[in-house]
Design an enzyme around this catalytic site. Sequence first.
Site, PDB file in Angstrom:
ATOM      1  N   LYS A  49      -5.749  -9.282  -5.692  1.00 20.56           N
ATOM      2  CA  LYS A  49      -6.835  -9.756  -4.834  1.00 20.56           C
ATOM      3  C   LYS A  49      -8.082  -8.875  -4.995  1.00 20.56           C
ATOM      4  O   LYS A  49      -7.968  -7.660  -5.077  1.00 20.56           O
ATOM      5  CB  LYS A  49      -6.368  -9.678  -3.373  1.00 20.56           C
ATOM      6  CG  LYS A  49      -7.394 -10.144  -2.362  1.00 20.56           C
ATOM      7  CD  LYS A  49      -6.954  -9.854  -0.937  1.00 20.56           C
ATOM      8  CE  LYS A  49      -7.346  -8.471  -0.455  1.00 20.56           C
ATOM      9  NZ  LYS A  49      -8.775  -8.272  -0.234  1.00 20.56           N
ATOM     10  N   LYS A 107       0.840  -1.202   0.000  1.00 21.58           N
ATOM     11  CA  LYS A 107       0.000   0.000   0.000  1.00 21.58           C
ATOM     12  C   LYS A 107       0.875   1.252   0.000  1.00 21.58           C
ATOM     13  O   LYS A 107       0.582   2.234  -0.686  1.00 21.58           O
ATOM     14  CB  LYS A 107      -0.897  -0.018   1.250  1.00 21.58           C
ATOM     15  CG  LYS A 107      -2.019   0.969   1.246  1.00 21.58           C
ATOM     16  CD  LYS A 107      -3.277   0.325   0.747  1.00 21.58           C
ATOM     17  CE  LYS A 107      -4.482   1.201   0.955  1.00 21.58           C
ATOM     18  NZ  LYS A 107      -5.692   0.509   0.482  1.00 21.58           N
ATOM     19  N   LYS A 150     -12.488  -4.473  -1.493  1.00 23.47           N
ATOM     20  CA  LYS A 150     -13.572  -3.481  -1.401  1.00 23.47           C
ATOM     21  C   LYS A 150     -13.096  -2.114  -1.832  1.00 23.47           C
ATOM     22  O   LYS A 150     -13.852  -1.336  -2.387  1.00 23.47           O
ATOM     23  CB  LYS A 150     -13.985  -3.332   0.076  1.00 23.47           C
ATOM     24  CG  LYS A 150     -14.998  -4.301   0.543  1.00 23.47           C
ATOM     25  CD  LYS A 150     -15.368  -3.947   1.969  1.00 23.47           C
ATOM     26  CE  LYS A 150     -14.802  -4.924   2.949  1.00 23.47           C
ATOM     27  NZ  LYS A 150     -13.698  -4.431   3.751  1.00 23.47           N
TER      28      LYS A 150
HETATM   29  P1  ATP Z   1     -10.318  -3.623   2.020  1.00 29.75           P
HETATM   30  O1  ATP Z   1      -9.881  -3.325   0.629  1.00 29.75           O
HETATM   31  O2  ATP Z   1     -11.125  -2.551   2.676  1.00 29.75           O
HETATM   32  O3  ATP Z   1      -9.196  -4.159   2.900  1.00 29.75           O
HETATM   33  P2  ATP Z   1     -11.188  -6.352   1.717  1.00 29.75           P
HETATM   34  O4  ATP Z   1     -11.992  -6.796   0.562  1.00 29.75           O
HETATM   35  O5  ATP Z   1      -9.756  -6.766   1.769  1.00 29.75           O
HETATM   36  O6  ATP Z   1     -11.376  -4.807   1.837  1.00 29.75           O
HETATM   37  P3  ATP Z   1     -11.494  -6.917   4.534  1.00 29.75           P
HETATM   38  O7  ATP Z   1     -12.562  -6.270   5.346  1.00 29.75           O
HETATM   39  O8  ATP Z   1     -10.105  -6.411   4.672  1.00 29.75           O
HETATM   40  O9  ATP Z   1     -11.948  -6.884   3.002  1.00 29.75           O
HETATM   41  O10 ATP Z   1     -11.468  -8.475   4.826  1.00 29.75           O
HETATM   42  C1  ATP Z   1     -12.589  -9.177   5.327  1.00 29.75           C
HETATM   43  C2  ATP Z   1     -12.349 -10.669   5.188  1.00 29.75           C
HETATM   44  O11 ATP Z   1     -12.487 -11.062   3.823  1.00 29.75           O
HETATM   45  C3  ATP Z   1     -10.956 -11.128   5.622  1.00 29.75           C
HETATM   46  O12 ATP Z   1     -11.072 -12.390   6.224  1.00 29.75           O
HETATM   47  C4  ATP Z   1     -10.215 -11.242   4.322  1.00 29.75           C
HETATM   48  O13 ATP Z   1      -9.123 -12.142   4.392  1.00 29.75           O
HETATM   49  C5  ATP Z   1     -11.311 -11.769   3.418  1.00 29.75           C
HETATM   50  N1  ATP Z   1     -11.057 -11.417   2.025  1.00 29.75           N
HETATM   51  C6  ATP Z   1     -10.920 -10.167   1.541  1.00 29.75           C
HETATM   52  N2  ATP Z   1     -10.719 -10.183   0.221  1.00 29.75           N
HETATM   53  C7  ATP Z   1     -10.720 -11.517  -0.134  1.00 29.75           C
HETATM   54  C8  ATP Z   1     -10.551 -12.176  -1.371  1.00 29.75           C
HETATM   55  N3  ATP Z   1     -10.341 -11.495  -2.485  1.00 29.75           N
HETATM   56  N4  ATP Z   1     -10.622 -13.532  -1.384  1.00 29.75           N
HETATM   57  C9  ATP Z   1     -10.837 -14.226  -0.251  1.00 29.75           C
HETATM   58  N5  ATP Z   1     -11.004 -13.642   0.958  1.00 29.75           N
HETATM   59  C10 ATP Z   1     -10.948 -12.297   1.021  1.00 29.75           C
HETATM   60 MG    MG Z   2      -8.503  -6.104   3.376  1.00 28.33          MG
END
Ligand code: ATP
Ligand code: MG
Length: 333
Positions: free
Chosen positions: A199, A118, A202
Amino acid sequence: MAETKKKTVFSGVQPTGDLHIGNLIGAISLWVREQDKHDNIFCVVDLHALTIPEAIRADRLRSTSLDVAALYVACGIDPDKSIIFLQSQVRQHAELAWILDCVTPTGWMNRMTQFKSKAETQESLSTGYYAYPILQAADILLYHTDLVPVGEDQRQHVEITQDIAQRFEGLFGYHFTRPEIMVQQVGARVMGLDDPAAKMSKSTSNPRHAIGLLDEPSVILKKLKSAKTDSRTAVDASDLGAGVKNLITIYQAFAGGSWDEAVKRFDGQGYGALKTGVADAVIAGLEPIQRRFRELREDEAALTRMLERSGEAAAERAEATMKNVRAAVGIWR
Ligand code: ATP
Ligand code: MG
């Protein structure tokens, strides 16, 4: 025979934006699948969302947090079997995070790959973002968690939690349960539709990047139709490109069955047919979740009551740990 104590599970999602199918496949569906076996605590980690102040809309964070709590229930978390609450309801998360900040060497944080990647793309990051794995360690250790069901991207953060617990014990003699990571066999890392090397997240701005849990069927189809594959035109089971592999992973998560069955289902078919097949499975799988979400969101008073009840149960457990932690480090009460 004496009943063996259930293992404690803790996990959470940040209310940083619209939840996507990666969150469901990698994390929430695992929580649901294992729910009956364990003593579960599922948190909407709103204090974590504050680490990227540019990404949140302060006037909306509260309602986004309620959306995430409602989605947990809509996806199948039963509030009578699992504790569901917002992190900010339990002040002990922030309190323990500070104490752990003070025992964690900065060198450990400098090794965190999520922070490093990041930092490469963003000019300025908050100190909170730098220290976020320590807040996450506090979330986990506060409840003497045994198992942390998360996506693969969180592995390093669970490992550092173990290290922090060990260091704390070495310094102050207090024992935190050492948590273990739990990940899906398939779908622990769902990739972005626009870029199968990144990956699904969000907080990525490309509107074609992720399928939101609340996306309408037409939007889901459109996003999948535009998903990046490769220069070939049909699925070749013996040589799947990263984009195609990701689509089949998504299909399997929604349609069920084994990985081999999913690959066989599409082998030899054109990418157009693959994308429509995946879209059908995703749309059918999300429909009941979306319906239940709307019902839950219509009765905010009931949702708030559930969170208050669960939050009290979480706070009681957190305070029991904190009493011992405060005594161990020598701070008053
Ligand atoms: P941000 O970009 O805000 O970090 P994020 O999509 O990574 O959003 P988080 O809230 O950080 O979401 O993660 C919530 C859960 O979802 C965690 O257990 C994380 O490991 C899982 N997760 C997030 N993205 C993925 C993905 N692409 N595939 C599988 N698991 C995921
Ligand atoms: Mg995340």
